[in-house]
Design an enzyme around this catalytic site. Sequence first.
Site, PDB file in Angstrom:
ATOM      1  N   HIS A 134       0.869  -1.177   0.000  1.00 43.56           N
ATOM      2  CA  HIS A 134       0.000   0.000   0.000  1.00 43.56           C
ATOM      3  C   HIS A 134       0.912   1.235   0.000  1.00 43.56           C
ATOM      4  O   HIS A 134       2.032   1.177   0.520  1.00 43.56           O
ATOM      5  CB  HIS A 134      -0.826  -0.048   1.293  1.00 43.56           C
ATOM      6  CG  HIS A 134      -1.883   0.988   1.429  1.00 43.56           C
ATOM      7  ND1 HIS A 134      -1.621   2.267   1.850  1.00 43.56           N
ATOM      8  CD2 HIS A 134      -3.215   0.928   1.223  1.00 43.56           C
ATOM      9  CE1 HIS A 134      -2.758   2.946   1.888  1.00 43.56           C
ATOM     10  NE2 HIS A 134      -3.742   2.163   1.519  1.00 43.56           N
ATOM     11  N   ASP A 211       3.163  -4.757   8.000  1.00 43.80           N
ATOM     12  CA  ASP A 211       1.950  -3.956   7.884  1.00 43.80           C
ATOM     13  C   ASP A 211       0.777  -4.931   8.018  1.00 43.80           C
ATOM     14  O   ASP A 211       0.516  -5.727   7.109  1.00 43.80           O
ATOM     15  CB  ASP A 211       1.953  -3.257   6.511  1.00 43.80           C
ATOM     16  CG  ASP A 211       0.632  -2.557   6.212  1.00 43.80           C
ATOM     17  OD1 ASP A 211      -0.332  -2.726   6.973  1.00 43.80           O
ATOM     18  OD2 ASP A 211       0.572  -1.847   5.184  1.00 43.80           O
ATOM     19  N   GLN A 214      -4.411  -5.286   6.935  1.00 38.89           N
ATOM     20  CA  GLN A 214      -5.415  -6.192   6.352  1.00 38.89           C
ATOM     21  C   GLN A 214      -5.325  -7.596   6.941  1.00 38.89           C
ATOM     22  O   GLN A 214      -5.891  -8.539   6.378  1.00 38.89           O
ATOM     23  CB  GLN A 214      -5.241  -6.270   4.824  1.00 38.89           C
ATOM     24  CG  GLN A 214      -5.427  -4.955   4.106  1.00 38.89           C
ATOM     25  CD  GLN A 214      -6.874  -4.449   4.159  1.00 38.89           C
ATOM     26  OE1 GLN A 214      -7.800  -5.178   4.481  1.00 38.89           O
ATOM     27  NE2 GLN A 214      -7.057  -3.175   3.839  1.00 38.89           N
ATOM     28  N   LYS A 237     -10.209  -0.775  10.692  1.00 41.42           N
ATOM     29  CA  LYS A 237     -10.328  -1.963   9.834  1.00 41.42           C
ATOM     30  C   LYS A 237     -10.629  -3.209  10.661  1.00 41.42           C
ATOM     31  O   LYS A 237     -10.751  -4.308  10.135  1.00 41.42           O
ATOM     32  CB  LYS A 237      -9.048  -2.159   9.026  1.00 41.42           C
ATOM     33  CG  LYS A 237      -8.835  -1.031   7.997  1.00 41.42           C
ATOM     34  CD  LYS A 237      -7.685  -1.316   7.101  1.00 41.42           C
ATOM     35  CE  LYS A 237      -7.193  -0.092   6.349  1.00 41.42           C
ATOM     36  NZ  LYS A 237      -7.996   0.239   5.181  1.00 41.42           N
ATOM     37  N   CYS A 375      -4.728   2.498  -3.643  1.00 37.96           N
ATOM     38  CA  CYS A 375      -3.457   2.959  -3.048  1.00 37.96           C
ATOM     39  C   CYS A 375      -2.322   1.967  -3.291  1.00 37.96           C
ATOM     40  O   CYS A 375      -1.444   1.778  -2.435  1.00 37.96           O
ATOM     41  CB  CYS A 375      -3.581   3.243  -1.558  1.00 37.96           C
ATOM     42  SG  CYS A 375      -4.710   4.571  -1.185  1.00 37.96           S
TER      43      CYS A 375
HETATM   44  N1  PMP Z   1      -1.674  -0.807   4.618  1.00 45.54           N
HETATM   45  C1  PMP Z   1      -2.641  -1.517   4.034  1.00 45.54           C
HETATM   46  C2  PMP Z   1      -2.324  -2.903   3.534  1.00 45.54           C
HETATM   47  C3  PMP Z   1      -3.923  -0.984   3.921  1.00 45.54           C
HETATM   48  O1  PMP Z   1      -4.889  -1.693   3.338  1.00 45.54           O
HETATM   49  C4  PMP Z   1      -4.175   0.311   4.426  1.00 45.54           C
HETATM   50  C5  PMP Z   1      -5.552   0.953   4.297  1.00 45.54           C
HETATM   51  N2  PMP Z   1      -6.200   0.714   3.099  1.00 45.54           N
HETATM   52  C6  PMP Z   1      -3.136   1.002   5.031  1.00 45.54           C
HETATM   53  C7  PMP Z   1      -1.897   0.417   5.103  1.00 45.54           C
HETATM   54  C8  PMP Z   1      -3.335   2.374   5.591  1.00 45.54           C
HETATM   55  O2  PMP Z   1      -4.208   2.331   6.666  1.00 45.54           O
HETATM   56  P1  PMP Z   1      -4.763   3.693   7.310  1.00 45.54           P
HETATM   57  O3  PMP Z   1      -5.308   4.497   6.176  1.00 45.54           O
HETATM   58  O4  PMP Z   1      -5.826   3.217   8.256  1.00 45.54           O
HETATM   59  O5  PMP Z   1      -3.627   4.352   7.982  1.00 45.54           O
END
Ligand code: PMP
Length: 417
Positions: A134, A211, A214, A237, A375
């Site tokens: 991401h 990270d 997910q 999430k 993203c």
């Molecule tokens: N890493 C991953 C794999 C994500 O899916 C996301 C959110 N889509 C993020 C990081 C960022 O998370 P946040 O916007 O809650 O900081």
Amino acid sequence: MFNDNDIITKAAKLDIEKIRSDFPILQTLVYGQPLVYLDNAATTQKPKSVLKVMDEYYKEYNSNVHRGVHYLSQKATDAFEVARRNVQAYINAKHEHEVIFTKGTTESINLVASSFGKRFVKAGDSIIISAMEHHSNIVPWQLMCEERGATLKVIPINQKGELLMDEFEQLLDETVKLVAVTFVSNTLGTVNPVKEIIDKAHAQNIPVLVDAAQAIQHIGIDVQYLDVDFLAFSGHKMYGPTAVGVLYGKEKWLNEMPPYQGGGEMIKTVSFKKSTYNVLPFKFEAGTPNVTEVIGLSVAIDYINATGLDYIREREQQLIHYAIDGLKSIAELRLIGEAKERAASISFLVGNTHPFDVGEILDKQAIAVRTGHHCTEPLMDIFKIPGTVRASFAFYNTEEEVDKLVKGVKKAVTLLS
Ligand code: PMP
């Protein structure tokens, strides 16, 4: 298309109805039709217990934490620190001070990139990420590498969307200061072999950040078993509120890393000549924290624990496989990402249609999916596509909703071709 074995039993269905009644938003009508919420990878819905505790906090003991001797402040501080211990238990961290509250995964990763970078990264060094990260696990490292004269190396993937582990091993040399990989891809749904990645990196004394944005809501994570150095995730999430997240870090790293932000709470003493810093975890929690959200996150964890991560995983796996079978029955549909190990996101394209058009047609049928690059622009470049339609599931989704998705995509194919 579906056989009898795919139809869930009455008892399981009753459970789902009870579960769905815990999430008020799932009863919403969109354009007069029941909402089909399949955008859970973007954010999950919140159970009543989370909404209630946040409301109670503001009505009954709203107060700043760690600062007041008065009753309300003590009560808020207790709830805040109970939440920290709840997170500690959820991920099996050795010490509660290894749990730092942030505003989300993005802030957690930025904290490590900035602070670890200042302390441990110099010109000529490198950081390893993967091709399926991401943006929030790419850009913070780019910023830090630019500042420190380091380079970013990328683990490639195969056409199924799985990491090429042999290539990963080739990248591990003496310049590497940290490996930062996602546990689960938000776009492809791939579950990465993080334990293997950590073991291989540790064999060369290289720390690993995972990270878990997910993964934390789908897979039980034991940071001591994984031996992971840093873990980042977001409350929103995992059925909790927005604006709260966690950075888990091993004590030995956090103690050596400089503060990320300056302000109240993170100091021991301040004078105009020099300030000294607080102990962990407060060294990394400058300013008034997101008290309500932290308390809400703790109740979201209680909800997950009461439901059971094993049950959640089993239900979601049933739903994903049911959805993949259904979607594969559409001749024009192409799955993007077909990893063997996968969690709750399914990305696809239909014929020559643009994902956005498919998303709009689904929206008119009250089906909420995400369209675009999610993203993960570099990943879209690798697949040479502009974006995908992504349906992402939670344990409160149903087979009936999957049927609506499949029917909706078929309708989109008819309308757009
Ligand atoms: N890493 C991953 C794999 C994500 O899916 C996301 C959110 N889509 C993020 C990081 C960022 O998370 P946040 O916007 O809650 O900081």
